[in-house]
Design a protein around this motif. Structure first.
Motif, PDB file in Angstrom:
ATOM      1  N   ARG A 232      10.336  -4.801  -9.235  1.00  0.00           N
ATOM      2  CA  ARG A 232      10.325  -6.101  -8.557  1.00  0.00           C
ATOM      3  C   ARG A 232       9.254  -6.152  -7.471  1.00  0.00           C
ATOM      4  O   ARG A 232       8.604  -7.188  -7.271  1.00  0.00           O
ATOM      5  CB  ARG A 232      11.697  -6.390  -7.957  1.00  0.00           C
ATOM      6  CG  ARG A 232      12.782  -6.643  -9.001  1.00  0.00           C
ATOM      7  CD  ARG A 232      14.105  -7.002  -8.364  1.00  0.00           C
ATOM      8  NE  ARG A 232      14.021  -8.263  -7.649  1.00  0.00           N
ATOM      9  CZ  ARG A 232      15.035  -8.812  -6.971  1.00  0.00           C
ATOM     10  NH1 ARG A 232      16.208  -8.173  -6.937  1.00  0.00           N
ATOM     11  NH2 ARG A 232      14.900  -9.946  -6.351  1.00  0.00           N
ATOM     12  N   THR A 233       9.054  -5.054  -6.770  1.00  0.00           N
ATOM     13  CA  THR A 233       8.024  -5.030  -5.720  1.00  0.00           C
ATOM     14  C   THR A 233       6.626  -5.092  -6.326  1.00  0.00           C
ATOM     15  O   THR A 233       5.726  -5.726  -5.766  1.00  0.00           O
ATOM     16  CB  THR A 233       8.177  -3.765  -4.859  1.00  0.00           C
ATOM     17  OG1 THR A 233       9.523  -3.670  -4.402  1.00  0.00           O
ATOM     18  CG2 THR A 233       7.262  -3.821  -3.658  1.00  0.00           C
ATOM     19  N   LEU A 234       6.431  -4.468  -7.462  1.00  0.00           N
ATOM     20  CA  LEU A 234       5.146  -4.580  -8.157  1.00  0.00           C
ATOM     21  C   LEU A 234       4.878  -6.011  -8.575  1.00  0.00           C
ATOM     22  O   LEU A 234       3.737  -6.495  -8.499  1.00  0.00           O
ATOM     23  CB  LEU A 234       5.137  -3.647  -9.374  1.00  0.00           C
ATOM     24  CG  LEU A 234       5.117  -2.149  -9.079  1.00  0.00           C
ATOM     25  CD1 LEU A 234       5.334  -1.347 -10.356  1.00  0.00           C
ATOM     26  CD2 LEU A 234       3.808  -1.730  -8.414  1.00  0.00           C
ATOM     27  N   HIS A 235       5.912  -6.703  -9.000  1.00  0.00           N
ATOM     28  CA  HIS A 235       5.784  -8.121  -9.358  1.00  0.00           C
ATOM     29  C   HIS A 235       5.359  -8.929  -8.133  1.00  0.00           C
ATOM     30  O   HIS A 235       4.484  -9.808  -8.214  1.00  0.00           O
ATOM     31  CB  HIS A 235       7.122  -8.625  -9.905  1.00  0.00           C
ATOM     32  CG  HIS A 235       7.049  -9.962 -10.576  1.00  0.00           C
ATOM     33  ND1 HIS A 235       6.791 -11.128  -9.886  1.00  0.00           N
ATOM     34  CD2 HIS A 235       7.198 -10.317 -11.878  1.00  0.00           C
ATOM     35  CE1 HIS A 235       6.793 -12.149 -10.730  1.00  0.00           C
ATOM     36  NE2 HIS A 235       7.022 -11.685 -11.943  1.00  0.00           N
ATOM     37  N   ALA A 236       5.971  -8.640  -6.968  1.00  0.00           N
ATOM     38  CA  ALA A 236       5.616  -9.353  -5.738  1.00  0.00           C
ATOM     39  C   ALA A 236       4.168  -9.080  -5.340  1.00  0.00           C
ATOM     40  O   ALA A 236       3.466  -9.966  -4.832  1.00  0.00           O
ATOM     41  CB  ALA A 236       6.561  -8.939  -4.614  1.00  0.00           C
TER      42      ALA A 236
ATOM     43  N   LEU B 179       0.830  -1.207   0.000  1.00  0.00           N
ATOM     44  CA  LEU B 179       0.000   0.000   0.000  1.00  0.00           C
ATOM     45  C   LEU B 179       0.866   1.259   0.000  1.00  0.00           C
ATOM     46  O   LEU B 179       0.540   2.254  -0.660  1.00  0.00           O
ATOM     47  CB  LEU B 179      -0.916   0.007   1.229  1.00  0.00           C
ATOM     48  CG  LEU B 179      -2.232  -0.764   1.121  1.00  0.00           C
ATOM     49  CD1 LEU B 179      -2.949  -0.784   2.464  1.00  0.00           C
ATOM     50  CD2 LEU B 179      -3.134  -0.160   0.064  1.00  0.00           C
ATOM     51  N   THR B 180       1.974   1.196   0.724  1.00  0.00           N
ATOM     52  CA  THR B 180       2.897   2.333   0.746  1.00  0.00           C
ATOM     53  C   THR B 180       3.467   2.595  -0.649  1.00  0.00           C
ATOM     54  O   THR B 180       3.556   3.748  -1.101  1.00  0.00           O
ATOM     55  CB  THR B 180       4.040   2.078   1.740  1.00  0.00           C
ATOM     56  OG1 THR B 180       3.497   1.828   3.040  1.00  0.00           O
ATOM     57  CG2 THR B 180       4.972   3.278   1.828  1.00  0.00           C
ATOM     58  N   LEU B 181       3.845   1.523  -1.331  1.00  0.00           N
ATOM     59  CA  LEU B 181       4.388   1.674  -2.680  1.00  0.00           C
ATOM     60  C   LEU B 181       3.342   2.235  -3.637  1.00  0.00           C
ATOM     61  O   LEU B 181       3.625   3.157  -4.424  1.00  0.00           O
ATOM     62  CB  LEU B 181       4.894   0.328  -3.197  1.00  0.00           C
ATOM     63  CG  LEU B 181       5.378   0.323  -4.655  1.00  0.00           C
ATOM     64  CD1 LEU B 181       6.597   1.210  -4.812  1.00  0.00           C
ATOM     65  CD2 LEU B 181       5.676  -1.101  -5.120  1.00  0.00           C
ATOM     66  N   LEU B 182       2.121   1.696  -3.587  1.00  0.00           N
ATOM     67  CA  LEU B 182       1.059   2.196  -4.458  1.00  0.00           C
ATOM     68  C   LEU B 182       0.812   3.682  -4.215  1.00  0.00           C
ATOM     69  O   LEU B 182       0.630   4.453  -5.161  1.00  0.00           O
ATOM     70  CB  LEU B 182      -0.237   1.414  -4.204  1.00  0.00           C
ATOM     71  CG  LEU B 182      -0.278  -0.046  -4.680  1.00  0.00           C
ATOM     72  CD1 LEU B 182      -1.534  -0.727  -4.159  1.00  0.00           C
ATOM     73  CD2 LEU B 182      -0.220  -0.123  -6.198  1.00  0.00           C
TER      74      LEU B 182
ATOM     75  N   ARG C 130      -1.798  -9.310 -13.810  1.00  0.00           N
ATOM     76  CA  ARG C 130      -0.616  -8.458 -13.628  1.00  0.00           C
ATOM     77  C   ARG C 130      -1.049  -7.013 -13.410  1.00  0.00           C
ATOM     78  O   ARG C 130      -0.467  -6.085 -13.962  1.00  0.00           O
ATOM     79  CB  ARG C 130       0.300  -8.565 -14.847  1.00  0.00           C
ATOM     80  CG  ARG C 130       0.903  -9.945 -15.027  1.00  0.00           C
ATOM     81  CD  ARG C 130       1.893  -9.978 -16.180  1.00  0.00           C
ATOM     82  NE  ARG C 130       1.243  -9.769 -17.469  1.00  0.00           N
ATOM     83  CZ  ARG C 130       0.705 -10.719 -18.217  1.00  0.00           C
ATOM     84  NH1 ARG C 130       0.722 -11.974 -17.785  1.00  0.00           N
ATOM     85  NH2 ARG C 130       0.141 -10.441 -19.376  1.00  0.00           N
ATOM     86  N   LEU C 131      -2.050  -6.833 -12.573  1.00  0.00           N
ATOM     87  CA  LEU C 131      -2.641  -5.513 -12.373  1.00  0.00           C
ATOM     88  C   LEU C 131      -1.625  -4.514 -11.826  1.00  0.00           C
ATOM     89  O   LEU C 131      -1.582  -3.355 -12.252  1.00  0.00           O
ATOM     90  CB  LEU C 131      -3.837  -5.619 -11.429  1.00  0.00           C
ATOM     91  CG  LEU C 131      -4.676  -4.353 -11.215  1.00  0.00           C
ATOM     92  CD1 LEU C 131      -5.191  -3.811 -12.530  1.00  0.00           C
ATOM     93  CD2 LEU C 131      -5.842  -4.654 -10.275  1.00  0.00           C
ATOM     94  N   ALA C 132      -0.791  -4.942 -10.875  1.00  0.00           N
ATOM     95  CA  ALA C 132       0.182  -4.019 -10.273  1.00  0.00           C
ATOM     96  C   ALA C 132       1.213  -3.563 -11.301  1.00  0.00           C
ATOM     97  O   ALA C 132       1.605  -2.392 -11.327  1.00  0.00           O
ATOM     98  CB  ALA C 132       0.878  -4.685  -9.084  1.00  0.00           C
ATOM     99  N   ARG C 133       1.664  -4.472 -12.151  1.00  0.00           N
ATOM    100  CA  ARG C 133       2.667  -4.089 -13.142  1.00  0.00           C
ATOM    101  C   ARG C 133       2.071  -3.171 -14.214  1.00  0.00           C
ATOM    102  O   ARG C 133       2.724  -2.220 -14.660  1.00  0.00           O
ATOM    103  CB  ARG C 133       3.299  -5.336 -13.759  1.00  0.00           C
ATOM    104  CG  ARG C 133       4.378  -5.960 -12.852  1.00  0.00           C
ATOM    105  CD  ARG C 133       4.806  -7.336 -13.325  1.00  0.00           C
ATOM    106  NE  ARG C 133       3.809  -8.341 -12.964  1.00  0.00           N
ATOM    107  CZ  ARG C 133       3.919  -9.637 -13.254  1.00  0.00           C
ATOM    108  NH1 ARG C 133       4.970 -10.074 -13.934  1.00  0.00           N
ATOM    109  NH2 ARG C 133       2.996 -10.492 -12.881  1.00  0.00           N
TER     110      ARG C 133
END
Length: 519
Positions: A372-376, A200-203, A262-265
């Motif tokens: 890489r964090t988006l992939h995770a 959530l912090t990254l988003l 792959r929504l985050a990516r």
């Protein structure tokens, strides 16, 4: 609602530019966004305790009044400061609209796929608004002036209020009024939720970079149109509408792109596409190139919208979802204000073209660092999808809204038992509700076999919902993998909705009839 916001933003940019140039646009942008960012988290405590469509209706009414005041002041050649003040209040209201709307959607959906699809459609409609709002503003600015734009924005705000008042659904249980001494603690709960989850912090961080670029674009769209390209006031609306045109085109293809898990990516790519085209305009400062590149920004906006409003809804608890979205909205709103105030300074320091390049490169570089964090995060969501699919095989849980079953899935605990071991014995205290992921088990009452259960079957609900001891024993026949839902979470979810409780009552009546028949 969003068409009116975009139209009003274009008109306000023109008013501010006439009043004091690029610096005035940046200052007004900051003055709009800073109060909104501060007030929205406090106001969102209401959206977590009231029916969220009521909150949406009130937002529309407040915006209709304030935008109408702005139109009247301009028409009467009143003080520009009064226009700015009215738009500040309108922006505060608009900032609360997103959290309430984003928190309501999961309650109206049943599966994660439905939620993603709903946000794809919302993104499409927002993209249409991004196109229609500025185009209407451009026409009205050319034919009449800013007063007509603000009046039109007030009218569509009233229309949105009337539409949302007709929404009907079964709302989840809500806590009542919060004591005054706890308001601040309740308010910061959304921020704590974001800070406690690295994804959530990254988003939030990446979306803030995107909104920083958006704030910069509110300045660039005017300065580029008027000074770099020489296309005048109407050119501001055309350039802004180019973003909307790209967003509409992008939204039509987003459903195909985000459906692959792959929504985050894709969200990250959308953030990058907000910045890279600005750098392109700095390199190729021609009108048609600017229009095409800003259309690419719109495609990025379509990708960002789906991820930014689907992923947080899947990661945060529904009880604090509006506050989480409000904290999210407050932070990213500050990004808009920061972009608007910083951009004129950069333009003054290095010129328009180099400013476009420098600011445009920020978002792509950040996304590359976070890849890489988006992939995770995509991997994490994929596991949650599997758990939700398992829970939805249980009839009484299938009726739950997506937000509720998402929370049950997030709290699952797994355990394994060898053949012959008891899950629980008749007469035990009821602690958890269980769903079989793999293996077979038998249900035994008074020493007699009542039946066998397998993957996707749930058991243990009678003791939890009837507040009694276990009515039968459950023993592993084969190696057994179980997913357990805590007593409190299960009872709150099932009892909170009439459809799930009806399904549970029917299931319990059937089980008790089986017990009586065997005994």
């Amino acid at each position: 609602m969003w068409s009116g916001e975009w139209a009003a933003t274009v008109a306000l940019g023109v008013v501010a530019f006439r009043d004091g140039g690029a610096a005035a646009i940046g200052l007004v942008g900051l003055l709009r966004m800073a109060p909104a960012a501060l007030v929205a988290p406090f106001a969102a405590t209401i959206a977590d305790r009231m029916r969220r469509e009521v909150v949406l209706a009130w937002v529309g009414l407040v915006r209709a009044i304030t935008l109408g005041i702005a139109a009247a002041v301009i028409a009467a050649d009143g003080p520009t400061g009064a226009v700015y003040a009215a738009l500040v209040v309108a922006t505060v209201a608009q900032t609360l609209y997103r959290p309430a709307h984003s928190a309501l959607l999961p309650t109206l959906c049943v599966t994660p796929k439905e939620l993603t699809s709903a946000n794809v459609v919302r993104g499409l409609l927002d993209s249409v608004a991004t196109l229609v709002g500025p185009l209407v503003a451009a026409v009205l600015l050319d034919l009449s002036g800013p007063a007509a734009v603000f009046a039109a924005a007030a009218g569509v705000s009233l229309l949105s209020t009337a539409l949302v008042a007709g929404v009907r659904y079964e709302a989840p249980p809500r806590v009542g009024v919060v004591p005054a001494g706890r308001v601040l603690r309740q308010t910061v709960e959304g921020l704590r939720t974001i800070m406690a989850d690295r994804h959530l912090t990254l988003l939030t961080g990446l979306t803030t970079l995107q909104t920083f670029t958006r704030g910069a674009l509110t300045v660039f769209s005017v300065v580029v149109a008027v000074e770099l390209l020489g296309s005048g006031d109407a050119g501001v609306g055309v350039l802004t509408a180019a973003v909307g045109a790209g967003a509409v085109a992008g939204s039509l293809g987003v459903a195909l792109l985000v459906g692959g898990g792959r929504l985050a990516r894709w969200f990250g790519i959308g953030v990058a596409l907000w910045g890279a085209p600005l750098a392109g305009i700095g390199v190729i400062p021609h009108e048609w190139a600017a229009i095409l590149l800003l259309a690419v920004v719109g495609i990025g906006n379509a990708l960002v919208d789906v991820g930014a409003f689907t992923l947080p809804a899947r990661l945060a608890d529904d009880a604090v979802l509006a506050r989480t979205f409000a904290a999210f909205e407050a932070i990213i709103t500050l990004g808009v204000g920061a972009g608007a105030i910083v951009t004129p300074l950069v333009i003054d320091a290095v010129g328009i073209r180099l400013a476009l390049v420098l600011i445009g490169l920020l978002a792509p570089v950040a996304v590359l660092a976070a890849w890489r964090t988006l992939h995770a995060l995509d991997d994490r969501v994929r596991v949650q999808d599997t758990d939700i699919a398992l829970l939805q095989r249980v009839p009484m849980l299938r009726a739950l809204p997506e937000a509720t079953i998402e929370q049950l899935a997030a709290g699952l605990t797994r355990s394994s038992l060898p053949p012959g071991d008891l899950v629980f014995a008749e007469g035990d205290h009821g602690d958890d509700f269980y769903v079989i992921e793999q293996g077979q088990a038998e249900v035994v009452g008074d020493g007699r076999l009542i039946g066998t259960i397998g993957p996707g079957d749930g058991f243990g609900e009678i003791a939890l919902l009837r507040a009694c001891q276990r009515t039968a024993s459950v023993r592993a026949v084969t190696s057994l993998t179980l997913c357990a839902v805590s007593r409190d979470g299960f009872v709150a979810a099932v009892v909170g909705y009439s459809r799930s409780m009806t399904a549970a009552d029917e299931l319990i009546a059937g089980h008790l009839a089986d017990f009586d028949r065997v005994r």
